[in-house]
Structure formats: structure tokens, C-alpha cells
Design a protein around this motif. Structure first.
Motif, PDB file in Angstrom:
ATOM      1  N   ALA B  64       0.837  -1.207   0.000  1.00  0.00           N
ATOM      2  CA  ALA B  64       0.000   0.000   0.000  1.00  0.00           C
ATOM      3  C   ALA B  64       0.871   1.256   0.000  1.00  0.00           C
ATOM      4  CB  ALA B  64      -0.928  -0.008   1.212  1.00  0.00           C
ATOM      5  N   PHE B  65       1.946   1.229   0.778  1.00  0.00           N
ATOM      6  CA  PHE B  65       2.811   2.413   0.843  1.00  0.00           C
ATOM      7  C   PHE B  65       3.479   2.673  -0.497  1.00  0.00           C
ATOM      8  CE2 PHE B  65       7.061   4.313   1.656  1.00  0.00           C
ATOM      9  CZ  PHE B  65       6.624   5.552   2.109  1.00  0.00           C
ATOM     10  N   GLU B  66       3.893   1.600  -1.168  1.00  0.00           N
ATOM     11  CA  GLU B  66       4.564   1.781  -2.457  1.00  0.00           C
ATOM     12  C   GLU B  66       3.641   2.422  -3.490  1.00  0.00           C
ATOM     13  OE1 GLU B  66       6.114  -2.098  -3.367  1.00  0.00           O
ATOM     14  OE2 GLU B  66       7.546  -2.010  -1.699  1.00  0.00           O
ATOM     15  N   LYS B  67       2.314   2.338  -3.242  1.00  0.00           N
ATOM     16  CA  LYS B  67       1.357   2.927  -4.179  1.00  0.00           C
ATOM     17  C   LYS B  67       1.037   4.380  -3.832  1.00  0.00           C
ATOM     18  CE  LYS B  67      -0.867  -1.327  -5.676  1.00  0.00           C
ATOM     19  NZ  LYS B  67      -0.864  -2.324  -4.581  1.00  0.00           N
ATOM     20  N   THR B  68       1.474   4.865  -2.654  1.00  0.00           N
ATOM     21  CA  THR B  68       1.206   6.258  -2.296  1.00  0.00           C
ATOM     22  C   THR B  68       2.209   7.172  -3.004  1.00  0.00           C
ATOM     23  OG1 THR B  68       2.713   6.261  -0.415  1.00  0.00           O
ATOM     24  CG2 THR B  68       0.439   5.575   0.017  1.00  0.00           C
ATOM     25  N   ASP B  69       1.910   8.491  -2.982  1.00  0.00           N
ATOM     26  CA  ASP B  69       2.821   9.449  -3.615  1.00  0.00           C
ATOM     27  C   ASP B  69       4.189   9.412  -2.952  1.00  0.00           C
ATOM     28  OD1 ASP B  69       0.913  10.149  -5.357  1.00  0.00           O
ATOM     29  OD2 ASP B  69       0.276  11.977  -4.299  1.00  0.00           O
ATOM     30  N   ALA B  70       4.169   9.405  -1.609  1.00  0.00           N
ATOM     31  CA  ALA B  70       5.433   9.438  -0.871  1.00  0.00           C
ATOM     32  C   ALA B  70       6.268   8.190  -1.133  1.00  0.00           C
ATOM     33  CB  ALA B  70       5.160   9.576   0.618  1.00  0.00           C
ATOM     34  N   GLY B  71       5.587   7.096  -1.357  1.00  0.00           N
ATOM     35  CA  GLY B  71       6.307   5.831  -1.473  1.00  0.00           C
ATOM     36  C   GLY B  71       6.612   5.432  -2.900  1.00  0.00           C
ATOM     37  N   SER B  72       6.108   6.186  -3.870  1.00  0.00           N
ATOM     38  CA  SER B  72       6.322   5.757  -5.258  1.00  0.00           C
ATOM     39  C   SER B  72       7.807   5.852  -5.584  1.00  0.00           C
ATOM     40  CB  SER B  72       5.492   6.620  -6.216  1.00  0.00           C
ATOM     41  OG  SER B  72       6.068   7.892  -6.331  1.00  0.00           O
ATOM     42  N   GLY B  73       8.277   4.893  -6.327  1.00  0.00           N
ATOM     43  CA  GLY B  73       9.696   4.860  -6.663  1.00  0.00           C
ATOM     44  C   GLY B  73      10.519   4.095  -5.656  1.00  0.00           C
ATOM     45  N   TYR B  74       9.901   3.741  -4.513  1.00  0.00           N
ATOM     46  CA  TYR B  74      10.642   2.987  -3.495  1.00  0.00           C
ATOM     47  C   TYR B  74      10.183   1.535  -3.475  1.00  0.00           C
ATOM     48  CZ  TYR B  74      13.029   6.918  -1.375  1.00  0.00           C
ATOM     49  OH  TYR B  74      13.861   7.965  -1.147  1.00  0.00           O
ATOM     50  N   THR B  75      11.118   0.682  -3.153  1.00  0.00           N
ATOM     51  CA  THR B  75      10.795  -0.711  -2.920  1.00  0.00           C
ATOM     52  C   THR B  75      11.130  -1.010  -1.470  1.00  0.00           C
ATOM     53  OG1 THR B  75      11.410  -1.264  -5.172  1.00  0.00           O
ATOM     54  CG2 THR B  75      11.282  -3.066  -3.590  1.00  0.00           C
ATOM     55  N   LEU B  76      10.163  -1.550  -0.735  1.00  0.00           N
ATOM     56  CA  LEU B  76      10.423  -1.835   0.675  1.00  0.00           C
ATOM     57  C   LEU B  76      10.911  -3.261   0.838  1.00  0.00           C
ATOM     58  CD1 LEU B  76       8.638   0.716   0.735  1.00  0.00           C
ATOM     59  CD2 LEU B  76       8.063   0.035   3.064  1.00  0.00           C
ATOM     60  N   GLN B  77      11.928  -3.376   1.638  1.00  0.00           N
ATOM     61  CA  GLN B  77      12.524  -4.678   1.836  1.00  0.00           C
ATOM     62  C   GLN B  77      12.560  -4.952   3.333  1.00  0.00           C
ATOM     63  OE1 GLN B  77      15.972  -5.256  -0.617  1.00  0.00           O
ATOM     64  NE2 GLN B  77      16.873  -6.630   0.894  1.00  0.00           N
ATOM     65  N   GLY B  78      11.951  -6.072   3.754  1.00  0.00           N
ATOM     66  CA  GLY B  78      11.868  -6.354   5.184  1.00  0.00           C
ATOM     67  C   GLY B  78      12.870  -7.401   5.621  1.00  0.00           C
ATOM     68  N   SER B  79      13.362  -7.239   6.841  1.00  0.00           N
ATOM     69  CA  SER B  79      14.185  -8.280   7.455  1.00  0.00           C
ATOM     70  C   SER B  79      13.560  -8.559   8.806  1.00  0.00           C
ATOM     71  CB  SER B  79      15.611  -7.769   7.611  1.00  0.00           C
ATOM     72  OG  SER B  79      16.236  -8.402   8.715  1.00  0.00           O
ATOM     73  N   TYR B  80      13.347  -9.830   9.132  1.00  0.00           N
ATOM     74  CA  TYR B  80      12.632 -10.147  10.363  1.00  0.00           C
ATOM     75  C   TYR B  80      13.377 -11.161  11.211  1.00  0.00           C
ATOM     76  CZ  TYR B  80       9.049  -7.821   7.675  1.00  0.00           C
ATOM     77  OH  TYR B  80       8.380  -6.904   6.933  1.00  0.00           O
TER      78      TYR B  80
END
Lengths: 258, 350
Positions: B64-80
Motif C-alpha cells: 500500500a505504501f509503495e502505491k502512495t505518492d510518498a512511497g512511489s519509486g521505493y521498494t520496501l525490503q523487510g528483514s525479520y
């Protein structure tokens, strides 16, 4: 040698340096904790028992794989197939990610046990079973190739000179196998000491009862107590070293006597 | 011989560390890379370091964040992984733009190490990103009819709760228990006496919340002390267990913070997590919305009542109000040698 240094010696040296950084006091403090002492004792005790079992059972399995036909009357073809399957399956406990091994064993020995053995997760027997499971291949795999190379001519010669089967086994076969058995035993013991993954689910981690030393180590790390963690790791390393040296000495004695 | 032995030790250690990093993030990364490739954008990466429970919950929030204006162009990568392990990894240099951990003291350690700014708590939520409460997981149908903290003290009741030594979530559970008994008995000595009985009934102390759940799902014990969201997630994944919201519980508050030098997008993501949209997505995986955030009506599969997923807890304790904050609570209850609960636990098996 460079590879060996990079991979093994440097991390080990770093560990010892870190542990000794706090002086002897850290070691004393770590061993003062009765919970840690009990965990250490439980682990050493269990690994010892498992190793003894592995020496006997592992050698027997290797023998079955290479030499014996266990049930008379079974055709060569059938036994040949059985042998191939067992030979393949024997490595599974080692190849399986240990956490998966733990899950499988919890299913087998846990509260929903299909065979009625409700050992896990509250008994020490469950820990014994887990360590026995993951260390089984060591002795088998070290004895098997030696046994395969062993020439039956010598045994036949001994038998033709009047030695009975037991004498042949004791004087001819076992002496040849002893180095391999002990090599397998020391690997099995060391692996038992360090076992973590399969115990995560299988052991209840109750202090003084079913908490193993690797789990205790993990607690130290999680609490950012890296000094105690490295001290305990070093102690573990010394125990493993000691065991390997003792096994080596015993092996030499036995071999010399044979 | 030597080599094999040492190798097995090393392998073991590595496995222990990596255990939690399952295939899900790998798939997410692959999918994200594929997407980035199609879009032809530069594809900057935001590294989010979270505690293990966040893995499933974050999938949708990332998307959802990647689809927002602020998040466009970013890829989120998680480490758990376990909260403490993740904390140490970040201190050790693991790439992290935002951290989302189980316990406040873990973030505090990052502040001490200079990885997170001093003022990370100066915001509306005091640095908290997700909320939940401590609940009783029970075996299907609740055969032992467990509904109150007193039921946990009955002879023969078997409790599963993670080890406070190695797991953050265990501290929430034990504080909830202590707080409940303190309230019932009205005195510290009374609470300690009850905690003694409680500890004696614990049959298993797994090393993490997730392992506790797995162990419980496989039939260990009658009661699992757990996060509400963890149990809801287990039920969403098809596990046949039930749960009970106890009359007294503790508000679980998981902190989050951007790291020093992180791009602005990291704080945008943090704001998104706390926004109504973000909290609604978290609510769908079982987290209680943050106070003051109106997520509207939300249906939570796996909750006892999916349409009213988060019933009000009669007496809801908080670490700040009832235990004097984490610093004080850690020292008083969980100190390695003198903590009240540490000592009671060590004595429980003797």
C-alpha cells in the motif's frame, strides 16, 4: 591452510579473546549460575549417552549396510533394494534443517503422538531422542567406507585357522574399525553439545530440567550479555576439545592393544 | 574431523540466526524486483528491520505504501527476526532505514549506539507503531474452560509462554500476569505468591513467541500466553486454536523509529504505518488500532467476532502507568540476577 584460517581459526580466536576480555571473573560468574551449570551438565550428559548409543547402533547399521543379510531367506534382490533405501535415508537427519527435525519429532513424541509416547516437550528423554536423531549418521558414515574397504580374505583366513566368529570380530574386524568409530563418536558428541535447532520446539526449556546449554547461550545473546555468551561458548569449546582428546587417547590405546 | 566439528558448530549458529528469515521476504523481494523492472523506475530501496511477528502483517502495508505518492519509486525490503537479534544486527551494521521492534528498550539500545535519534519518542504516539493485548490462547473448544487469570493457577493447568530471557514477548506476558495478580490480591507479596503457582504450571518456555505458538499448535499445554494479533494470525492461517480476552490484560506497544541518516521516505513510511490507512491494514492482521486513530469499521478474520474484533478489556494495564516504564520494569522484574520474575522463574523448577 589459508581457507582453514579464514573460516575457522579467526572466528575462534575472536571468540576466545572476547570471552577472556572480562578476565577469569566472567567464567566464574557464568558457572556460578546454577541454571547455566545444570544446562551444561544436562547437555554433556545427554551427548555422552547418545554418543555411546551411536557407537553401538551406528556400527551395527554400517555392518548391516555393508555385510550382513539380517533376515535369512530374503532374496538378494529385495535386500539389495532395502539396502539402497536405508543408505539414502540414513543421511536425512543430518540433511534436514534442524528446526524441521524438531517439528517432526514434536509430532512423533509430543502430546498428539500417534505412537503414544508423550515425551515432548517436558522430559529429558525428548532431548535425548532429538540429539540421537540428528547425530545418527556420524558413526554410520565414518565406519561404512572403512568396512567396505576391509578385505574379507583376512577374516576367511582367520576362520580357516580355527577362529570362531566372535574371535574374528574381536581380533580382526573391530581393530580395523576402531579409528573410524571413534572419529564418528567425537563428531557425534560435538554435534550433540551444540545442537540447537531441533530442541527449540522439542524441549520445554524449563530451567534446571530441560534447558540445554545452546538455548542458555541464546538467552545471553538476546539479553546483549555477549560477554557471558562468549564465556559459555568458550567453556563449551573446551568441553568438546577435551572429549575429542580423551576419545583420541582411548582410541590409540584400543588400537595398540588390538 | 576437526574441520567437520567446527563447521557443524558454525552452521548451527548461522541457522539459529537465520531461522526466521523464511521464504516470504525472498518472494516479496523477487516480486518487488520484477515490478521495479517492469515499471522501469530507478527503484530505490527502503530497508525495514522488524521483529518476527511483523513479517506477515507488513506485506500489505508495504504494497500500500509503495502505491502512495510518498512511497512511489521505493521498494520496501523487510528483514525479520527476534527483536533482540534484530537490534544487535542493526548495531552491527545491518542496513536499516526504519526499525520496528517488540520492546522499547531495544530501540533505546539503538539510541545508545547512535543509530536512532534521541528524540524518537517525541511524537503523538510516543514512538509506538502497533498495539495489541496479552490474551489466553486455548486448545480448540477451550476444554479446560479457561477464562480468568485464576484459572491459570489451578493444579494441572499447563501454561506455555516464551522465555523472558530470550524473547521480548515473554516480558509482556509475565508483566500482564503479575499485574493481574497484583490487582486481585492487592499486595506485592500476594502477587508473588500467585506468580509462584503460575510459574509452577508453566510446562514450556520456548525461545520466541512464534515458537511458543508452534509448540502450542502441536498440542503442548492448555493455555498459551500470547499477543492477540499472533493468535488471530494463527487462526487466519488455519490453525485450530481458540483464544480468550482476559478481564485484565496489558497493552502491548511495539515501538518504531527511523534511523539516523535515513531518507525522508523512511519517516513517510513511519507516518503511513500510523495513519488510518496503515492501522486499518494492521488491524486486519490482528493488531489493535492505535488510540485516537479511527480506522472505521474493519472486519478481522480469525477474531472471535470478526465484526467486533477488539472487545474492550475491562482492566487494561500499561507499562508506563502501572509498571513505571520499561527501564524501571526491566530492572525490577527482569534483571538477570535480582529481577523478581527472573528469580521466581529460576526457582520454579526446583
Amino acid at each position: 591452510m589459508l581457507w582453514f584460517s579464514l573460516l575457522v581459526l579467526i572466528p575462534l580466536a575472536a571468540l576466545v579473546v572476547k570471552a577472556t576480555g572480562g578476565g577469569l571473573g566472567t567464567f566464574v560468574d557464568v558457572l556460578k549460575g546454577s541454571e547455566t551449570r545444570d544446562a551444561l551438565w544436562l547437555t554433556v550428559k545427554t551427548s555422552l549417552v547418545v554418543t555411546i548409543v551411536n557407537v553401538v547402533v551406528g556400527t551395527l547399521i554400517a555392518w548391516e549396510l555393508v555385510r550382513d543379510r539380517p533376515v535369512a531367506g530374503v532374496g538378494d534382490w529385495v535386500w539389495g533394494k532395502v539396502r539402497v533405501v536405508v543408505d539414502l535415508v540414513i543421511d536425512v537427519p543430518f540433511a534436514l534443517p534442524t528446526i524441521v527435525a524438531g517439528l517432526v519429532l514434536l509430532g512423533l513424541y509430543g502430546p498428539h503422538s500417534p505412537i503414544g509416547l508423550h515425551w515432548a516437550p517436558t522430559t529429558q528423554r525428548a532431548i535425548l531422542a532429538a540429539i540421537a536423531f540428528v547425530t545418527l549418521p556420524f558413526v554410520v558414515r565414518s565406519v561404512q567406507p572403512v568396512l567396505e574397504e576391509l578385505d574379507t580374505d583376512v577374516e576367511d583366513a582367520a576362520a580357516s585357522l580355527g577362529a570362531n566368529r566372535l574371535t574374528v570380530l574381536r581380533r580382526i574386524v573391530l581393530p580395523a574399525l576402531v579409528p573410524a568409530i571413534f572419529a564418528g563418536a567425537s563428531m557425534s558428541f560435538a554435534r550433540g553439545l551444540s545442537e540447537y535447532g531441533s530442541l527449540v520446539l522439542l524441549s520445554s526449556n524449563s530451567p534446571h530440567r530441560t534447558e540445554t546449554v545452546s538455548v542458555r547461550l541464546f538467552s545471553f545473546i538476546e539479553q546483549s550479555d555477549t560477554r557471558s555468551a562468549s564465556a559459555l561458548a568458550t567453556i563449551l569449546l573446551i568441553v568438546a576439545l577435551l572429549a575429542i582428546v580423551v576419545l583420541d587417547v582411548v582410541q590409540r590405546r584400543v588400537a595398540a592393544r588390538g | 574431523m576437526w574441520y567437520t566439528f567446527l563447521r557443524s558448530i558454525l552452521e548451527e549458529r548461522v541457522q539459529g540466526m537465520k531461522r526466521y528469515r523464511g521464504t516470504a521476504p525472498a518472494i516479496a523481494i523477487t516480486a518487488a524486483l520484477a515490478l521495479a523492472g517492469c515499471g522501469g523506475s530507478a527503484g530505490k530501496t527502503l530497508n525495514i528491520v522488524g521483529f518476527s511477528v511483523m513479517e506477515q502483517a507488513n506485506q500489505k502495508v508495504f504494497d500500500a505504501f509503495e502505491k502512495t505518492d510518498a512511497g512511489s519509486g521505493y521498494t520496501l525490503q523487510g528483514s525479520y527476526g527476534a527483536s533482540g537479534t534484530q537490534r544487535d544486527a542493526v548495531i552491527g551494521g545491518q542496513a536499516a532505514d526504519e526499525v520496528h521492534l517488540s520492546l522499547e528498550p531495544d530501540v533505546q539500545k539503538l539510541v545508545d549506539a547512535g543509530k536512532v535519534a534521541q528524540d524518537w519518542k517525541d511524537n503523538d504516539t510516543k514512538g509506538i507503531c502497533t498495539d495489541s493485548v496479552v490474551v489466553f490462547g486455548v486448545q480448540s473448544g477451550n476444554p479446560k474452560n479457561i477464562t480468568t487469570w485464576d484459572d491459570l493457577l489451578q493444579p494441572g493447568v499447563q501454561i506455555v509462554t516464551p522465555d523472558p530471557g530470550s524473547s521480548g514477548s515473554a516480558k509482556w506476558n509475565l508483566l500482564a500476569a503479575y499485574g493481574a495478580y497484583l490487582q486481585e490480591t492487592g499486595s506485592a507479596s500476594g502477587a508473588e505468591a500467585d506468580m509462584k503457582k503460575f510459574m509452577a504450571n508453566v510446562v514450556s518456555w520456548p525461545d520466541s513467541g512464534r515458537d511458543a505458538t508452534t509448540s502450542f499448535e502441536n498440542g503442548t499445554g492448555d493455555v498459551l500466553l500470547s499477543y492477540e494479533n499472533e493468535v488471530i494470525l494463527a487462526r487466519q492461517s488455519g490453525q485450530d486454536i481458540d483464544y480468550v480476552d482476559p478481564p485484565t490484560s496489558l497493552l502491548i506497544e511495539n515501538p518504531c523509529a527511523v534511523t539516523v541518516g535515513a531518507p525522508k521516505a523512511a519517516s513517510d513510511f513511519l507516518d503511513f504505518q500510523k495513519s488510518a490507512a496503515g492501522q486499518k491494514l494492521y488491524a486486519e492482521t490482528g493488531f489493535r488500532p492505535l488510540p485516537g486513530v479511527d480506522v472505521g469499521s474493519v472486519t478481522v478474520e480469525g477474531a472471535n467476532d470478526p465484526d467486533n474484533p477488539f472487545p474492550t478489556i475491562e482492566h487494561l494495564l500499561t507499562v508506563d502507568d502501572d509498571f513505571g516504564g520499561w527501564d524501571a520494569a526491566n530492572e525490577k522484574y527482569f534483571d538477570d540476577t535480582n529481577g523478581i520474575l527472573t528469580k521466581l522463574k529460576a526457582d520454579s523448577a526446583q
